[in-house]
Write an enzyme that holds these catalytic residues in place. Structure first.
Site, PDB file in Angstrom:
ATOM      1  N   CYS A 122      41.733  18.456 -26.295  1.00 45.29           N
ATOM      2  CA  CYS A 122      40.800  19.510 -26.889  1.00 45.29           C
ATOM      3  C   CYS A 122      41.692  20.860 -26.944  1.00 45.29           C
ATOM      4  O   CYS A 122      42.367  21.060 -26.031  1.00 45.29           O
ATOM      5  CB  CYS A 122      39.359  19.425 -26.330  1.00 45.29           C
ATOM      6  SG  CYS A 122      38.188  20.029 -27.480  1.00 45.29           S
ATOM      7  N   CYS A 124      38.996  23.756 -26.562  1.00 45.25           N
ATOM      8  CA  CYS A 124      38.191  24.579 -26.430  1.00 45.25           C
ATOM      9  C   CYS A 124      38.346  25.606 -25.025  1.00 45.25           C
ATOM     10  O   CYS A 124      38.139  26.467 -24.990  1.00 45.25           O
ATOM     11  CB  CYS A 124      36.852  24.097 -26.552  1.00 45.25           C
ATOM     12  SG  CYS A 124      36.463  22.937 -25.258  1.00 45.25           S
ATOM     13  N   CYS A 132      36.561  24.133 -30.596  1.00 49.91           N
ATOM     14  CA  CYS A 132      37.372  22.921 -30.268  1.00 49.91           C
ATOM     15  C   CYS A 132      38.674  22.849 -31.398  1.00 49.91           C
ATOM     16  O   CYS A 132      39.189  21.917 -31.242  1.00 49.91           O
ATOM     17  CB  CYS A 132      36.697  21.634 -30.216  1.00 49.91           C
ATOM     18  SG  CYS A 132      35.386  21.706 -28.949  1.00 49.91           S
ATOM     19  N   LYS A 197      30.328  11.834 -29.814  1.00 46.57           N
ATOM     20  CA  LYS A 197      30.011  12.734 -28.980  1.00 46.57           C
ATOM     21  C   LYS A 197      28.603  13.906 -29.505  1.00 46.57           C
ATOM     22  O   LYS A 197      28.741  14.352 -30.377  1.00 46.57           O
ATOM     23  CB  LYS A 197      31.230  13.781 -28.677  1.00 46.57           C
ATOM     24  CG  LYS A 197      31.043  14.820 -27.801  1.00 46.57           C
ATOM     25  CD  LYS A 197      32.093  15.557 -27.587  1.00 46.57           C
ATOM     26  CE  LYS A 197      32.012  16.988 -26.655  1.00 46.57           C
ATOM     27  NZ  LYS A 197      33.529  17.283 -26.236  1.00 46.57           N
ATOM     28  N   ARG A 207      30.818  23.640 -19.305  1.00 47.71           N
ATOM     29  CA  ARG A 207      31.258  24.791 -19.854  1.00 47.71           C
ATOM     30  C   ARG A 207      31.594  26.072 -18.837  1.00 47.71           C
ATOM     31  O   ARG A 207      32.379  26.798 -19.099  1.00 47.71           O
ATOM     32  CB  ARG A 207      30.350  25.193 -20.995  1.00 47.71           C
ATOM     33  CG  ARG A 207      30.554  24.198 -21.871  1.00 47.71           C
ATOM     34  CD  ARG A 207      29.734  24.456 -23.320  1.00 47.71           C
ATOM     35  NE  ARG A 207      29.683  23.476 -24.185  1.00 47.71           N
ATOM     36  CZ  ARG A 207      28.824  23.466 -25.411  1.00 47.71           C
ATOM     37  NH1 ARG A 207      28.238  24.195 -25.767  1.00 47.71           N
ATOM     38  NH2 ARG A 207      28.915  22.099 -26.009  1.00 47.71           N
ATOM     39  N   ARG A 219      28.293  24.182 -31.393  1.00 50.24           N
ATOM     40  CA  ARG A 219      29.083  23.066 -31.753  1.00 50.24           C
ATOM     41  C   ARG A 219      28.637  22.243 -32.680  1.00 50.24           C
ATOM     42  O   ARG A 219      29.109  21.223 -32.948  1.00 50.24           O
ATOM     43  CB  ARG A 219      29.686  22.201 -30.395  1.00 50.24           C
ATOM     44  CG  ARG A 219      30.479  23.119 -29.388  1.00 50.24           C
ATOM     45  CD  ARG A 219      31.617  22.396 -28.822  1.00 50.24           C
ATOM     46  NE  ARG A 219      31.855  22.745 -27.407  1.00 50.24           N
ATOM     47  CZ  ARG A 219      32.609  23.742 -27.105  1.00 50.24           C
ATOM     48  NH1 ARG A 219      32.937  24.637 -28.170  1.00 50.24           N
ATOM     49  NH2 ARG A 219      32.900  24.159 -25.789  1.00 50.24           N
ATOM     50  N   GLU A 235      30.509   6.954 -37.038  1.00 46.67           N
ATOM     51  CA  GLU A 235      31.825   7.592 -35.917  1.00 46.67           C
ATOM     52  C   GLU A 235      32.726   6.603 -35.501  1.00 46.67           C
ATOM     53  O   GLU A 235      33.781   6.804 -35.541  1.00 46.67           O
ATOM     54  CB  GLU A 235      31.281   8.369 -35.183  1.00 46.67           C
ATOM     55  CG  GLU A 235      30.824   9.989 -35.688  1.00 46.67           C
ATOM     56  CD  GLU A 235      31.781  10.906 -35.852  1.00 46.67           C
ATOM     57  OE1 GLU A 235      32.898  10.588 -35.610  1.00 46.67           O
ATOM     58  OE2 GLU A 235      31.726  12.045 -36.267  1.00 46.67           O
ATOM     59  N   LYS A 250      29.128   9.661 -25.368  1.00 45.23           N
ATOM     60  CA  LYS A 250      28.901  10.841 -24.481  1.00 45.23           C
ATOM     61  C   LYS A 250      27.697  11.732 -25.023  1.00 45.23           C
ATOM     62  O   LYS A 250      27.794  12.202 -26.025  1.00 45.23           O
ATOM     63  CB  LYS A 250      30.008  11.677 -24.393  1.00 45.23           C
ATOM     64  CG  LYS A 250      30.227  13.011 -23.751  1.00 45.23           C
ATOM     65  CD  LYS A 250      31.319  13.626 -23.824  1.00 45.23           C
ATOM     66  CE  LYS A 250      31.302  14.948 -23.279  1.00 45.23           C
ATOM     67  NZ  LYS A 250      32.554  15.708 -23.204  1.00 45.23           N
ATOM     68  N   SER A 276      28.300  16.607 -17.210  1.00 51.16           N
ATOM     69  CA  SER A 276      27.991  17.474 -15.950  1.00 51.16           C
ATOM     70  C   SER A 276      26.486  17.657 -15.696  1.00 51.16           C
ATOM     71  O   SER A 276      26.077  17.738 -14.662  1.00 51.16           O
ATOM     72  CB  SER A 276      28.738  18.853 -16.363  1.00 51.16           C
ATOM     73  OG  SER A 276      28.294  19.199 -17.709  1.00 51.16           O
ATOM     74  N   TYR A 315      31.471  12.364 -12.578  1.00 47.35           N
ATOM     75  CA  TYR A 315      31.702  13.216 -11.248  1.00 47.35           C
ATOM     76  C   TYR A 315      31.237  12.643 -10.126  1.00 47.35           C
ATOM     77  O   TYR A 315      31.653  13.250  -9.131  1.00 47.35           O
ATOM     78  CB  TYR A 315      31.192  14.661 -11.628  1.00 47.35           C
ATOM     79  CG  TYR A 315      31.430  15.349 -12.785  1.00 47.35           C
ATOM     80  CD1 TYR A 315      32.607  15.830 -13.140  1.00 47.35           C
ATOM     81  CD2 TYR A 315      30.542  14.876 -14.055  1.00 47.35           C
ATOM     82  CE1 TYR A 315      33.029  16.247 -14.423  1.00 47.35           C
ATOM     83  CE2 TYR A 315      31.017  15.564 -15.291  1.00 47.35           C
ATOM     84  CZ  TYR A 315      32.171  16.176 -15.494  1.00 47.35           C
ATOM     85  OH  TYR A 315      32.677  16.799 -16.553  1.00 47.35           O
TER      86      TYR A 315
HETATM   87  C1  PBG Z   1      35.582  19.641 -24.452  1.00 46.35           C
HETATM   88  C2  PBG Z   1      34.715  18.894 -23.692  1.00 46.35           C
HETATM   89  C3  PBG Z   1      33.415  19.024 -23.185  1.00 46.35           C
HETATM   90  C4  PBG Z   1      32.948  17.912 -22.241  1.00 46.35           C
HETATM   91  C5  PBG Z   1      34.272  17.200 -22.235  1.00 46.35           C
HETATM   92  N1  PBG Z   1      35.075  17.634 -23.055  1.00 46.35           N
HETATM   93  C6  PBG Z   1      32.341  20.117 -23.476  1.00 46.35           C
HETATM   94  C7  PBG Z   1      31.911  20.587 -25.003  1.00 46.35           C
HETATM   95  O1  PBG Z   1      32.164  19.640 -25.762  1.00 46.35           O
HETATM   96  O2  PBG Z   1      31.419  21.609 -24.814  1.00 46.35           O
HETATM   97  C8  PBG Z   1      31.664  18.042 -21.663  1.00 46.35           C
HETATM   98  C9  PBG Z   1      31.716  16.981 -20.348  1.00 46.35           C
HETATM   99  C10 PBG Z   1      30.792  17.462 -19.440  1.00 46.35           C
HETATM  100  O3  PBG Z   1      29.661  17.969 -19.800  1.00 46.35           O
HETATM  101  O4  PBG Z   1      30.925  16.770 -18.447  1.00 46.35           O
HETATM  102  N2  PBG Z   1      35.841  19.318 -25.677  1.00 46.35           N
END
Ligand code: PBG
Length: 327
Positions: A122, A124, A132, A197, A207, A219, A235, A250, A276, A315
């Site tokens: 990615c 970003c 991204c 996603k 972030r 996004r 998708e 995700k 996260s 995590y």
């Molecule tokens: C970035 C990306 C993100 C995550 C994984 N890859 C964040 C986003 O899309 O803003 C999120 C992972 C997480 O929250 O643990 N492309």
């Protein structure tokens, strides 16, 4: 008791620990776990992410202790995110040969050749605007972004990445990355696509950790609307057709119905990303003594397996591996 009254005795199969394990349908294993790592450019840093207790930013000089720990726990794969010192409009750190993900990959493969390195593909974390892809008229421009993402994937494979995991949500990213990998001689490198996603608020702590909050807007023009279910199957269909080898859904906890839908739709391995914000919520409640962390974590990860996930990016991987080793 009146024998003629008919009902089923489900409790027979729950009578003891041994009986319950005999009929248990789903099992979490250490092999199911992928552990995300945040690797920062520079040196001498091992800094806890404030909203993610137990998760650290690491510079390369602190990475080998972490890799040893992960290896000893029996975890077989890490997902790499890079945090560069310099960012620019086109995220050039993402596809530079000396980029932080490339360097980290190289070092991990040297230190632990059997450890699978999954590279997040990615822009970003590398763009000054935090989006991204590349920006045109205040929105991310799909096709020019694809070229840079393909370049990123190839440079990650060149550095030794075992799996390419594109998380950018541009249309056509699997097709373009597959073609670029094949042309560069990486026909054997699989794509673990973030097929589904959502534009989720559960990414907040990530972030902070990856310093990738968009500078303007959000996004929502490229990540999915949390209200949609059928769109997830569209998708998925695209990514399967374009040649994905794994499919990620995700976030995970609030999207287990989608994990199940994707599982039923495809025979490819399905990966749930326990993101996260999901981690932070459990940690915060556990640190307050409001919940039993181990029990809650094992229950939620097992629920992801039950929903149909083969693998889980989390995590909690180190904690879960530790608890699984003890049991
Ligand atoms: C970035 C990306 C993100 C995550 C994984 N890859 C964040 C986003 O899309 O803003 C999120 C992972 C997480 O929250 O643990 N492309």
């Amino acid at each position: 008791m009146d024998n003629r009254l008919e009902f089923k005795r489900h409790r027979r199969l729950r009578a003891s620990n041994a009986m319950r394990s005999l009929v248990r349908e789903n099992h979490l294993q250490i092999d199911d776990l992928i552990y995300p790592l945040f690797i920062k450019e520079g040196s001498g840093i091992r800094q806890e992410v404030p909203s993610m207790p137990g998760v650290h930013h690491l510079t390369l000089d602190h990475m080998s202790e972490e890799i040893n720990e992960i290896k000893e726990l029996g975890i077989k794969a890490v997902l790499l995110f890079g945090i560069p010192e310099q960012k620019d409009e086109r995220g050039s750190g993402a596809y530079s040969e000396a980029g932080i993900v490339q360097e980290a990959t190289h070092l991990i493969k040297q230190q632990a050749p059997e450890m699978l390195v999954v590279a997040d593909t990615c822009l970003c974390e590398f763009t000054s605007h935090g989006h991204c892809g590349v920006i045109h008229h205040h929105d991310v421009d799909n096709d020019p972004s694809l070229e840079l993402l393909a370049q990123t994937a190839v440079s990650q494979a060149e550095a030794g990445a075992d799996i390419i995991a594109p998380s950018n949500m541009m249309d056509g990213f699997v097709a373009v990355i597959r073609e670029a990998l094949d042309e560069a001689g990486f026909t054997h490198i699989p794509i673990m696509s973030y097929a589904v996603k959502y534009a989720s608020s559960f990414y907040g702590p990530f972030r902070d950790a990856a310093e990738s909050t968009p500078e303007f807007g959000d996004r929502k023009t490229y990540q999915m609307d949390p209200a949609n279910r059928l769109e997830a199957l569209r998708e998925t269909e695209s990514d399967v057709t374009e040649g994905a080898d794994f499919l990620i859904v995700k976030p995970a906890m609030s999207y287990l119905d989608i994990v199940r839908d994707v599982r039923n739709y495809t025979n490819l391995p399905v990966v749930a990303y326990n993101v996260s914000g999901e981690y932070s919520m459990v940690k915060a409640a556990a640190m307050n003594g409001w919940i039993d962390e181990k029990q809650i974590v094992m229950e939620t990860l097992t629920a992801m397996k039950r929903a149909g996930a083969d693998l889980i990016i989390t995590y909690f991987a180190k904690d879960a591996a530790h608890w699984l080793q003890q049991s």
